[in-house]
Design a protein around this motif. Structure first.
Motif, mmCIF file in Angstrom:
data_model
loop_
_atom_site.group_PDB
_atom_site.id
_atom_site.type_symbol
_atom_site.label_atom_id
_atom_site.label_comp_id
_atom_site.label_asym_id
_atom_site.label_seq_id
_atom_site.Cartn_x
_atom_site.Cartn_y
_atom_site.Cartn_z
ATOM 1 N N GLY A 150 0.828 -1.194 0.000
ATOM 2 C CA GLY A 150 0.000 0.000 0.000
ATOM 3 C C GLY A 150 0.865 1.248 0.000
ATOM 4 O O GLY A 150 1.938 1.261 0.610
ATOM 5 N N SER A 151 0.405 2.289 -0.698
ATOM 6 C CA SER A 151 1.216 3.513 -0.788
ATOM 7 C C SER A 151 0.393 4.636 -1.410
ATOM 8 O O SER A 151 -0.702 4.415 -1.934
ATOM 9 N N SER A 152 0.954 5.831 -1.373
ATOM 10 C CA SER A 152 0.445 6.933 -2.189
ATOM 11 C C SER A 152 0.746 6.643 -3.651
ATOM 12 O O SER A 152 1.746 6.008 -3.979
ATOM 13 N N ASN A 153 -0.119 7.119 -4.545
ATOM 14 C CA ASN A 153 0.157 6.947 -5.966
ATOM 15 C C ASN A 153 1.209 7.933 -6.481
ATOM 16 O O ASN A 153 1.587 7.897 -7.651
ATOM 17 N N ARG A 154 1.695 8.766 -5.587
ATOM 18 C CA ARG A 154 2.755 9.719 -5.961
ATOM 19 C C ARG A 154 3.709 9.947 -4.776
ATOM 20 O O ARG A 154 4.114 11.074 -4.484
ATOM 21 N N ASP A 155 4.035 8.862 -4.106
ATOM 22 C CA ASP A 155 4.940 8.970 -2.971
ATOM 23 C C ASP A 155 6.295 9.514 -3.424
ATOM 24 O O ASP A 155 6.822 9.115 -4.469
ATOM 25 N N PHE A 156 6.872 10.391 -2.620
ATOM 26 C CA PHE A 156 8.137 11.050 -2.986
ATOM 27 C C PHE A 156 9.291 10.061 -3.024
ATOM 28 O O PHE A 156 10.223 10.204 -3.805
ATOM 29 N N HIS A 157 9.240 9.049 -2.172
ATOM 30 C CA HIS A 157 10.365 8.125 -2.044
ATOM 31 C C HIS A 157 10.192 6.844 -2.864
ATOM 32 O O HIS A 157 11.191 6.239 -3.285
ATOM 33 N N VAL A 158 8.950 6.424 -3.053
ATOM 34 C CA VAL A 158 8.685 5.123 -3.680
ATOM 35 C C VAL A 158 7.755 5.314 -4.880
ATOM 36 O O VAL A 158 6.539 5.460 -4.707
ATOM 37 N N PRO A 159 8.285 5.312 -6.087
ATOM 38 C CA PRO A 159 7.454 5.525 -7.271
ATOM 39 C C PRO A 159 6.427 4.407 -7.457
ATOM 40 O O PRO A 159 6.724 3.230 -7.237
ATOM 41 N N ALA A 160 5.230 4.783 -7.867
ATOM 42 C CA ALA A 160 4.180 3.787 -8.108
ATOM 43 C C ALA A 160 4.612 2.782 -9.167
ATOM 44 O O ALA A 160 4.240 1.606 -9.100
ATOM 45 N N SER A 161 5.404 3.220 -10.124
ATOM 46 C CA SER A 161 5.862 2.314 -11.186
ATOM 47 C C SER A 161 6.725 1.189 -10.609
ATOM 48 O O SER A 161 6.613 0.027 -11.030
ATOM 49 N N ARG A 162 7.566 1.494 -9.618
ATOM 50 C CA ARG A 162 8.393 0.445 -9.004
ATOM 51 C C ARG A 162 7.518 -0.518 -8.186
ATOM 52 O O ARG A 162 7.794 -1.713 -8.135
ATOM 53 N N ILE A 163 6.491 0.024 -7.549
ATOM 54 C CA ILE A 163 5.572 -0.840 -6.806
ATOM 55 C C ILE A 163 4.900 -1.833 -7.755
ATOM 56 O O ILE A 163 4.851 -3.033 -7.496
ATOM 57 N N GLN A 164 4.406 -1.332 -8.882
ATOM 58 C CA GLN A 164 3.719 -2.214 -9.832
ATOM 59 C C GLN A 164 4.685 -3.228 -10.442
ATOM 60 O O GLN A 164 4.331 -4.405 -10.621
ATOM 61 N N ASP A 165 5.899 -2.797 -10.759
ATOM 62 C CA ASP A 165 6.895 -3.723 -11.310
ATOM 63 C C ASP A 165 7.269 -4.800 -10.281
ATOM 64 O O ASP A 165 7.459 -5.971 -10.622
ATOM 65 N N SER A 166 7.383 -4.385 -9.018
ATOM 66 C CA SER A 166 7.684 -5.339 -7.944
ATOM 67 C C SER A 166 6.546 -6.348 -7.809
ATOM 68 O O SER A 166 6.777 -7.558 -7.675
ATOM 69 N N ALA A 167 5.323 -5.855 -7.850
ATOM 70 C CA ALA A 167 4.158 -6.732 -7.725
ATOM 71 C C ALA A 167 4.133 -7.758 -8.855
ATOM 72 O O ALA A 167 3.850 -8.946 -8.621
ATOM 73 N N ALA A 168 4.437 -7.315 -10.067
ATOM 74 C CA ALA A 168 4.436 -8.230 -11.216
ATOM 75 C C ALA A 168 5.472 -9.329 -11.034
ATOM 76 O O ALA A 168 5.205 -10.511 -11.311
ATOM 77 N N LEU A 169 6.662 -8.965 -10.553
ATOM 78 C CA LEU A 169 7.718 -9.958 -10.352
ATOM 79 C C LEU A 169 7.320 -10.950 -9.259
ATOM 80 O O LEU A 169 7.518 -12.163 -9.401
ATOM 81 N N LEU A 170 6.737 -10.441 -8.190
ATOM 82 C CA LEU A 170 6.318 -11.313 -7.092
ATOM 83 C C LEU A 170 5.213 -12.274 -7.539
ATOM 84 O O LEU A 170 5.181 -13.432 -7.139
ATOM 85 N N ARG A 171 4.316 -11.786 -8.390
ATOM 86 C CA ARG A 171 3.259 -12.661 -8.918
ATOM 87 C C ARG A 171 3.859 -13.778 -9.762
ATOM 88 O O ARG A 171 3.401 -14.925 -9.718
ATOM 89 N N GLN A 172 4.888 -13.446 -10.531
ATOM 90 C CA GLN A 172 5.559 -14.469 -11.337
ATOM 91 C C GLN A 172 6.171 -15.551 -10.453
ATOM 92 O O GLN A 172 6.359 -16.690 -10.889
ATOM 93 N N MET A 173 6.478 -15.189 -9.215
ATOM 94 C CA MET A 173 7.070 -16.133 -8.272
ATOM 95 C C MET A 173 6.014 -16.834 -7.420
ATOM 96 O O MET A 173 6.327 -17.491 -6.436
ATOM 97 N N GLY A 174 4.744 -16.674 -7.766
ATOM 98 C CA GLY A 174 3.683 -17.413 -7.096
ATOM 99 C C GLY A 174 2.997 -16.714 -5.951
ATOM 100 O O GLY A 174 2.212 -17.336 -5.229
ATOM 101 N N ALA A 175 3.260 -15.421 -5.762
ATOM 102 C CA ALA A 175 2.610 -14.688 -4.672
ATOM 103 C C ALA A 175 1.231 -14.189 -5.103
ATOM 104 O O ALA A 175 0.991 -13.898 -6.278
ATOM 105 N N GLU A 176 0.328 -14.088 -4.139
ATOM 106 C CA GLU A 176 -0.985 -13.465 -4.363
ATOM 107 C C GLU A 176 -0.867 -12.013 -3.902
ATOM 108 O O GLU A 176 -0.982 -11.713 -2.717
#
Length: 203
Positions: A150-176
């Motif tokens: 969970g995060s702001s969609n425009r957090d100063f420290h954590v870009p939403a794009s990195r969150i989505q890319d991280s989520a995609a990689l984790l899903r590829q590894m079998g995470a829900e």
């Protein structure tokens, strides 16, 4: 370990455990205050303390070389805490990793480098660590482990794009994986995030 604060049930009494990982400039004590908002009645709660209150010196998307030494030490500390819980008889499937900001990033990174069936991973404002995401840094199968980011969609420290890319990689590894991005600029943990994890992970 002297640099781990414990709360809740003892490892011998508990059937499940959570590792709470504080953010940059914060403390184990400060992240433990979060535990009173989570449904952790039956948990052993362990909060490691980073040297100098920071797990690694630069931003989580900064040069890999700059963060390498400190990140290695930080991941090893989480490994030691995780191993202590396993040694007590609590299985990995009953261990949750949770953190805020830098602690959220470290929780996700540790989980992805040691992917297996976990009780869950809760990342309040975080993504996988690295100048670029490299799938070859990670191995294992999450076997439908629930992961919340969970995060702001425009957090100063954590870009939403990195969150989505991280989520995609984790899903590829079998995470829900569940991602919730909020339309505000705040670097914080929201009541809606607390409610979601209490209803879906701490149940």
């Amino acid at each position: 370990m002297n640099n781990v604060i414990k709360k809740g049930l003892s490892l011998q009494e508990a059937k499940q455990a959570i590792i709470l990982v504080h953010g940059r400039g914060a403390t184990a004590d400060s992240i433990l205050s979060l535990s009173s908002h989570l449904n952790l009645t039956d948990y052993a709660i362990l909060a490691p303390q980073a040297n100098g209150n920071s797990w690694y010196p630069f931003g989580f998307m900064a040069s890999d070389e700059g963060n390498k030494v400190a990140l290695t030490i930080a991941l090893e500390m989480l490994h030691q805490v995780f191993a202590e819980i396993l040694d007590s008889g609590i299985p990995a499937s009953k261990i949750v990793l949770a953190g805020f900001s830098q602690g959220a990033c470290l929780s996700l990174e540790f989980a992805a480098r040691n992917a297996q069936k976990l009780g869950g991973v809760v990342a309040f404002t975080g993504g996988l660590i690295g100048e670029k995401l490299r799938a070859d840094n990670y191995s294992g199968d999450f076997q439908q482990t629930p992961v919340f980011i969970g995060s702001s969609n425009r957090d100063f420290h954590v870009p939403a794009s990195r969150i989505q890319d991280s989520a995609a990689l984790l899903r590829q590894m079998g995470a829900e994986v569940t991602v919730k991005l909020f339309d505000d600029p705040d670097h914080t943990i929201r009541a809606e995030e607390i409610d979601w994890v209490n209803n879906h992970i701490f149940i």
